[in-house]
Scaffold this motif. Structure first.
Motif: not given
Length: 397
Positions: A162-178
């Protein structure tokens, strides 16, 4: 507390930041306030407000774009909520190591927090030659507690999901991924490096074995939701003094691999070491050892006394987990060394070296070390072996 909210998002100015502070009644009525915008990062406005008695607060506001690029790179304002929640969660476990949050406003993407201006950003202090004797001990403690207690070992697995759902952070994760795992290893337009590094960089881009190992690390970053990680834990995200340490800016927080935060922090210690003469590096290597030793010792203690996972009592399981964490830590550290040298976002530790020859030499060493850590991480089984290995890679520089 009654607060009059703006109806739409609007970037604050020094004057409107003071007006917000007055509406929040954070200073005595009628107090004379001064405000300075002090943000030197890429994503936010940061205002320091003080009264005549030097009582202060910090107001941080997320911008809807990356300052380093401009409005052509839009960003979600929801990262402000992510940061607030991460400070709240991590503050449950290490309250002395994160700033206190006084107020948040999702609509304005604003966080009002404790004034830490009496401390210094650790990166700047390290560049100036400060030792920060408790820095690695404090960060090791921060890492062990925040990672353990937000993992399946330290909290009920259903609550963790449940906590992990609160930290769904796709845009900033995409920055790190790239910017960490992809762009620096290809001829990409976001890369930024001096002409003197070109031959080394082209050799790196042509190394298929290196790319395979980076791909494996990227896959771990994309898929391993092991704990709530800070997501951007470098020495510029830490305030420090000889006695205190405060971790700030967790807007990149998400559920990721245990080793990511540890690797980023250790890599930034190494970047500072690479800016120094050989005989000056040992204090940074000592910080690297202490960080891991405090982390692993504290994590082990928590595992034995606080784990909610029944398999925690199984012989060999803890050793397996720690072996995987140190392997990932070393690999992630290698990626951070490479991207901070030739990627979009550099570090002052290297960029501020005034001599062109010395700066290029230091950056070549960063690339050499980064590549070595990525490709040989599986052969390094302890922190002592890790530091010995680093010395070996750099002994002929």
């Amino acid at each position: 507390m009654t607060v009059i909210k703006e109806s739409i998002y609007e970037p604050l100015t020094e004057q409107t930041a003071i007006e917000l502070a007055n509406r929040l009644n954070l200073f005595q009525e009628g107090a004379s306030l001064t405000c300075n915008e002090i943000g030197d990062g890429n994503l936010n406005l940061v205002f320091h407000i003080q009264d005549t008695n030097n009582k202060g607060i910090i107001i941080k506001q997320a911008l809807p774009y990356a300052k380093v690029v401009g409005e052509s790179w839009p960003l979600t304002l929801l990262r402000n909520k992510i940061e607030n929640e991460a400070l709240r969660v991590h503050g449950q476990f290490v309250p002395s190591l994160v700033p206190e949050v006084y107020y948040t406003d999702e609509e304005l993407a604003v966080t009002v927090m404790e004034d830490l201006s009496y401390l210094q950003i650790a990166r700047r202090g390290l560049i100036e030659g400060k030792d920060y004797p408790l820095l690695s001990q404090h960060i090791g403690t921060y890492l062990a507690n925040t990672l353990f207690f937000t993992s399946d070992y330290g909290m009920n697995q259903q609550n963790k999901k449940r906590l992990a759902k609160e930290f769904n952070n796709p845009e900033l994760c995409k920055i790190t991924e790239d910017l960490v795992f992809t762009d620096p290893f290809f001829n990409h337009e976001t890369n930024n490096f001096e002409e003197g590094l070109k031959s080394f960089v082209e050799e790196l881009w042509a190394d298929e074995h290196l790319k395979l190992e980076v791909a494996k690390l990227k896959q771990k970053f994309l898929t391993a939701g092991e704990a709530l990680v800070h997501g951007d834990l470098h020495t510029g995200s830490i305030f420090a003094s000889s006695t205190e340490t405060k971790v700030i800016d967790p807007e990149f927080a998400f559920y990721g691999p245990f080793g990511f935060d540890i690797g980023q922090f250790i890599a930034n210690l190494l970047l500072n070491a690479l800016s120094l003469e050989q005989d000056e590096r040992e204090k940074l290597f000592n910080h690297v050892e202490i960080t891991w030793n405090v982390f692993s010792t504290t994590f082990t203690s928590l595992w034995k006394t606080e784990s909610v996972e029944i398999f925690s009592k199984t012989n060999g399981y803890l050793d397996y987990v720690l072996d995987q964490i140190i392997e990932d830590t070393i690999g992630f550290a290698g990626c951070e060394l490479v991207r901070r040298t030739i990627g979009l976002a550099h570090v002052a530790d290297l960029d501020e070296i005034s001599s062109d020859d010395i700066r290029i030499h230091a950056k070549r060493n960063a690339l050499k070390l980064g590549k070595a850590l990525i490709t040989n991480r599986k052969q390094i089984r302890s922190i002592e072996q890790f530091v010995t290995y680093i010395r070996g890679v750099l002994q002929h520089d």
